[in-house]
Scaffold this active site. Structure first.
Site, PDB file in Angstrom:
ATOM      1  N   VAL A  43      -2.364   2.199  -5.942  1.00 23.91           N
ATOM      2  CA  VAL A  43      -1.753   0.907  -6.295  1.00 23.91           C
ATOM      3  C   VAL A  43      -1.442   0.088  -5.033  1.00 23.91           C
ATOM      4  O   VAL A  43      -0.979   0.633  -4.033  1.00 23.91           O
ATOM      5  CB  VAL A  43      -0.491   1.129  -7.180  1.00 23.91           C
ATOM      6  CG1 VAL A  43       0.652   1.781  -6.411  1.00 23.91           C
ATOM      7  CG2 VAL A  43      -0.031  -0.172  -7.827  1.00 23.91           C
ATOM      8  N   HIS A  44      -1.793  -1.178  -5.055  1.00 25.80           N
ATOM      9  CA  HIS A  44      -1.518  -2.053  -3.911  1.00 25.80           C
ATOM     10  C   HIS A  44      -1.252  -3.474  -4.393  1.00 25.80           C
ATOM     11  O   HIS A  44      -1.759  -3.887  -5.421  1.00 25.80           O
ATOM     12  CB  HIS A  44      -2.686  -2.027  -2.913  1.00 25.80           C
ATOM     13  CG  HIS A  44      -4.018  -2.336  -3.518  1.00 25.80           C
ATOM     14  ND1 HIS A  44      -4.723  -1.412  -4.265  1.00 25.80           N
ATOM     15  CD2 HIS A  44      -4.757  -3.461  -3.515  1.00 25.80           C
ATOM     16  CE1 HIS A  44      -5.854  -1.954  -4.669  1.00 25.80           C
ATOM     17  NE2 HIS A  44      -5.905  -3.201  -4.244  1.00 25.80           N
TER      18      HIS A  44
END
Ligand SMILES: [Zn+2]
Length: 157
Positions: free
Chosen positions: A118-119
């Site tokens: 996740v970013h």
């Protein structure tokens, strides 16, 4: 974001999926400047997107390889958003954008390029998004342009 003129994105698409996870591999190394890592927090770090939608396109990611927002601990989540806030401030000071798109694509169908880690994207926006980032043969951002962006932002977050 599709309408932003960013032909170098084509190279990213053509390159196909990277084999490893850049969000795990880059912070493991010591070459922060080479990897365009701008800031290291306790739980998260900031790096320049090498295939930006706009100059100053940053990504904030946890060190831990997790796919979903709900996998983050409270501490990770709090720091993540604190770093997003600080990055936004730094971009405002440095590039004076008119606005920002801040977003997290979760899952491939939502458009996540690297879906497993996740970013958060921070994309500065300007009126009309006049693109002043120099390009070579319409496909690649000049590495010097990325380096210049890196140098401007380093130490600002
Ligand atoms: Zn990862």
């Amino acid at each position: 974001m599709e309408h932003i003129w960013a032909p170098w994105r084509m190279e990213f698409i053509r390159m196909g999926k990277p084999k490893g996870c850049i969000f795990c591999e880059k912070p493991e190394g010591k070459e922060d400047e080479l990897n365009y890592i701008l800031y290291r927090g306790k739980k998260n770090f900031v790096l320049l997107n090498s295939f930006p939608y706009n100059p100053g396109h940053l990504m904030v990611a946890p060190y831990r390889h997790v796919s979903n927002l709900e996998d983050l601990t409270d501490e990770e989540l709090w720091e993540l958003f604190d770093i997003v806030r600080r990055s936004t401030k730094a971009l405002r000071r440095t590039f004076n954008p008119a606005g920002f798109n801040i977003g997290i694509n979760i899952g491939k169908s939502a458009g996540a390029g690297i879906a497993d880690h996740v970013h958060t994207h921070i994309v500065p926006r300007w009126e009309g998004d006049i693109n002043f980032m120099p390009v070579i043969s319409n496909t690649r951002v000049l590495p010097e342009a990325l380096t210049a962006t890196y140098e401007k932002l380093k130490g600002e977050i």
